[in-house]
Design a protein around this motif. Structure first.
Motif, PDB file in Angstrom:
ATOM      1  N   ALA A  13       0.906  -1.034  -0.072  1.00  0.00           N
ATOM      2  CA  ALA A  13       0.245  -0.069  -0.280  1.00  0.00           C
ATOM      3  C   ALA A  13       0.719   1.340  -0.397  1.00  0.00           C
ATOM      4  CB  ALA A  13      -1.157   0.139   1.392  1.00  0.00           C
ATOM      5  N   PHE A  14       1.718   1.450   0.339  1.00  0.00           N
ATOM      6  CA  PHE A  14       2.806   2.249   0.280  1.00  0.00           C
ATOM      7  C   PHE A  14       4.242   2.485  -0.710  1.00  0.00           C
ATOM      8  CE2 PHE A  14       2.687   0.890   4.874  1.00  0.00           C
ATOM      9  CZ  PHE A  14       1.859   2.045   5.302  1.00  0.00           C
ATOM     10  N   THR A  15       4.114   3.673  -1.096  1.00  0.00           N
ATOM     11  CA  THR A  15       4.948   3.813  -2.304  1.00  0.00           C
ATOM     12  C   THR A  15       6.409   4.288  -2.248  1.00  0.00           C
ATOM     13  OG1 THR A  15       4.378   5.980  -2.662  1.00  0.00           O
ATOM     14  CG2 THR A  15       2.739   4.792  -3.723  1.00  0.00           C
ATOM     15  N   ASP A  16       6.776   4.470  -3.337  1.00  0.00           N
ATOM     16  CA  ASP A  16       8.211   4.698  -2.897  1.00  0.00           C
ATOM     17  C   ASP A  16       8.056   6.016  -2.292  1.00  0.00           C
ATOM     18  OD1 ASP A  16       9.229   2.486  -3.442  1.00  0.00           O
ATOM     19  OD2 ASP A  16      10.043   2.784  -5.083  1.00  0.00           O
ATOM     20  N   ASN A  17       7.386   6.990  -3.305  1.00  0.00           N
ATOM     21  CA  ASN A  17       7.816   8.071  -2.385  1.00  0.00           C
ATOM     22  C   ASN A  17       7.546   8.382  -0.404  1.00  0.00           C
ATOM     23  OD1 ASN A  17       8.367   9.230  -4.660  1.00  0.00           O
ATOM     24  ND2 ASN A  17       5.834  10.109  -5.448  1.00  0.00           N
ATOM     25  N   TYR A  18       6.719   7.460  -0.386  1.00  0.00           N
ATOM     26  CA  TYR A  18       6.432   7.870   1.456  1.00  0.00           C
ATOM     27  C   TYR A  18       7.380   7.012   2.077  1.00  0.00           C
ATOM     28  CZ  TYR A  18       4.101   5.521   6.046  1.00  0.00           C
ATOM     29  OH  TYR A  18       4.192   5.767   6.996  1.00  0.00           O
ATOM     30  N   TYR A  19       8.330   6.334   1.535  1.00  0.00           N
ATOM     31  CA  TYR A  19       9.540   6.117   1.908  1.00  0.00           C
ATOM     32  C   TYR A  19      10.430   6.920   2.130  1.00  0.00           C
ATOM     33  CZ  TYR A  19       7.440   1.484   2.591  1.00  0.00           C
ATOM     34  OH  TYR A  19       6.207   0.081   3.360  1.00  0.00           O
ATOM     35  N   LEU A  20      10.645   7.490   1.145  1.00  0.00           N
ATOM     36  CA  LEU A  20      11.186   8.481   1.212  1.00  0.00           C
ATOM     37  C   LEU A  20      10.824  10.380   1.869  1.00  0.00           C
ATOM     38  CD1 LEU A  20      12.131   9.191  -2.766  1.00  0.00           C
ATOM     39  CD2 LEU A  20      13.256   7.953  -0.976  1.00  0.00           C
ATOM     40  N   GLU A  21       9.488  10.253   2.104  1.00  0.00           N
ATOM     41  CA  GLU A  21       9.286  11.168   2.701  1.00  0.00           C
ATOM     42  C   GLU A  21      10.050  10.956   4.211  1.00  0.00           C
ATOM     43  OE1 GLU A  21       5.138  11.694   1.874  1.00  0.00           O
ATOM     44  OE2 GLU A  21       5.644  12.563  -0.253  1.00  0.00           O
ATOM     45  N   VAL A  22       9.450   9.323   4.821  1.00  0.00           N
ATOM     46  CA  VAL A  22       9.938   9.386   6.364  1.00  0.00           C
ATOM     47  C   VAL A  22      11.006   9.724   6.123  1.00  0.00           C
ATOM     48  CG1 VAL A  22       9.608   7.937   7.687  1.00  0.00           C
ATOM     49  CG2 VAL A  22       7.924   7.753   6.062  1.00  0.00           C
ATOM     50  N   TYR A  23      12.113   9.435   5.131  1.00  0.00           N
ATOM     51  CA  TYR A  23      13.014   9.020   5.417  1.00  0.00           C
ATOM     52  C   TYR A  23      14.029  10.641   5.443  1.00  0.00           C
ATOM     53  CZ  TYR A  23      18.207   8.255   4.399  1.00  0.00           C
ATOM     54  OH  TYR A  23      19.750   8.720   4.264  1.00  0.00           O
ATOM     55  N   PHE A  24      14.179  11.430   4.333  1.00  0.00           N
ATOM     56  CA  PHE A  24      13.742  12.775   5.018  1.00  0.00           C
ATOM     57  C   PHE A  24      13.211  13.574   5.491  1.00  0.00           C
ATOM     58  CE2 PHE A  24      14.329  12.301  -0.072  1.00  0.00           C
ATOM     59  CZ  PHE A  24      15.774  12.380   0.144  1.00  0.00           C
ATOM     60  N   GLY A  25      12.049  13.350   6.368  1.00  0.00           N
ATOM     61  CA  GLY A  25      11.637  14.445   7.584  1.00  0.00           C
ATOM     62  C   GLY A  25      12.789  13.011   9.181  1.00  0.00           C
ATOM     63  N   LEU A  26      12.515  11.964   8.816  1.00  0.00           N
ATOM     64  CA  LEU A  26      13.626  11.262  10.267  1.00  0.00           C
ATOM     65  C   LEU A  26      15.120  12.207   9.620  1.00  0.00           C
ATOM     66  CD1 LEU A  26      12.744   7.853  10.591  1.00  0.00           C
ATOM     67  CD2 LEU A  26      12.154   9.606  12.176  1.00  0.00           C
ATOM     68  N   ALA A  27      15.583  11.954   9.103  1.00  0.00           N
ATOM     69  CA  ALA A  27      16.922  12.814   8.377  1.00  0.00           C
ATOM     70  C   ALA A  27      17.101  14.375   8.504  1.00  0.00           C
ATOM     71  CB  ALA A  27      17.513  13.170   7.191  1.00  0.00           C
ATOM     72  N   GLY A  28      15.540  15.205   8.376  1.00  0.00           N
ATOM     73  CA  GLY A  28      15.600  16.369   9.205  1.00  0.00           C
ATOM     74  C   GLY A  28      15.139  16.682  10.726  1.00  0.00           C
ATOM     75  N   LEU A  29      14.667  15.847  11.102  1.00  0.00           N
ATOM     76  CA  LEU A  29      14.711  15.263  12.318  1.00  0.00           C
ATOM     77  C   LEU A  29      15.950  15.904  13.483  1.00  0.00           C
ATOM     78  CD1 LEU A  29      11.376  13.972  13.549  1.00  0.00           C
ATOM     79  CD2 LEU A  29      11.788  15.987  14.192  1.00  0.00           C
ATOM     80  N   ASN A  30      16.517  15.104  13.125  1.00  0.00           N
ATOM     81  CA  ASN A  30      17.805  14.654  13.063  1.00  0.00           C
ATOM     82  C   ASN A  30      19.248  15.658  13.224  1.00  0.00           C
ATOM     83  OD1 ASN A  30      19.971  13.527  14.272  1.00  0.00           O
ATOM     84  ND2 ASN A  30      20.578  12.397  12.108  1.00  0.00           N
ATOM     85  N   LEU A  31      18.973  16.535  11.894  1.00  0.00           N
ATOM     86  CA  LEU A  31      19.509  17.645  11.973  1.00  0.00           C
ATOM     87  C   LEU A  31      19.485  18.814  13.153  1.00  0.00           C
ATOM     88  CD1 LEU A  31      21.322  19.527   9.835  1.00  0.00           C
ATOM     89  CD2 LEU A  31      19.647  20.304   8.153  1.00  0.00           C
ATOM     90  N   VAL A  32      17.903  18.721  12.719  1.00  0.00           N
ATOM     91  CA  VAL A  32      17.039  19.915  13.548  1.00  0.00           C
ATOM     92  C   VAL A  32      18.179  19.508  15.351  1.00  0.00           C
ATOM     93  CG1 VAL A  32      15.444  20.787  14.962  1.00  0.00           C
ATOM     94  CG2 VAL A  32      15.047  20.507  12.614  1.00  0.00           C
TER      95      VAL A  32
END
Length: 78
Positions: A13-32
């Motif tokens: 049910a999940f697309t590649d874009n979903y996983y990329l959004e989650v990955y970049f979201g976690l990377a952004g939180l890590n940066l902050v």
């Protein structure tokens, strides 16, 4: 006995874009959080250094004059 057709696997049910959004979201939180941690460590270090400096300066100023006559200048400065 055995089915004539092989079961069909359902697509995720999940697309590649979903996983990329989650990955970049976690990377952004890590940066902050990493930037916040760096600033907090720097701020804490400056506050601690200022407090130690203030205490040491107060002790030196309140010292007897004999202390300055007996102790070499290099040892006081160091």
């Amino acid at each position: 006995m055995y089915p004539t057709q092989t079961p069909v696997l359902k697509a995720s049910a999940f697309t590649d874009n979903y996983y990329l959004e989650v990955y970049f979201g976690l990377a952004g939180l890590n940066l902050v959080f990493t930037i916040m941690r760096a600033f907090l460590f720097a701020y804490g270090g400056v506050k601690a250094a200022a407090k130690i400096h203030k205490i040491l300066l107060k002790v030196i100023v309140k010292a007897n004059v004999k202390f300055f006559d007996v102790t070499p200048t290099g040892r006081i400065v160091n």
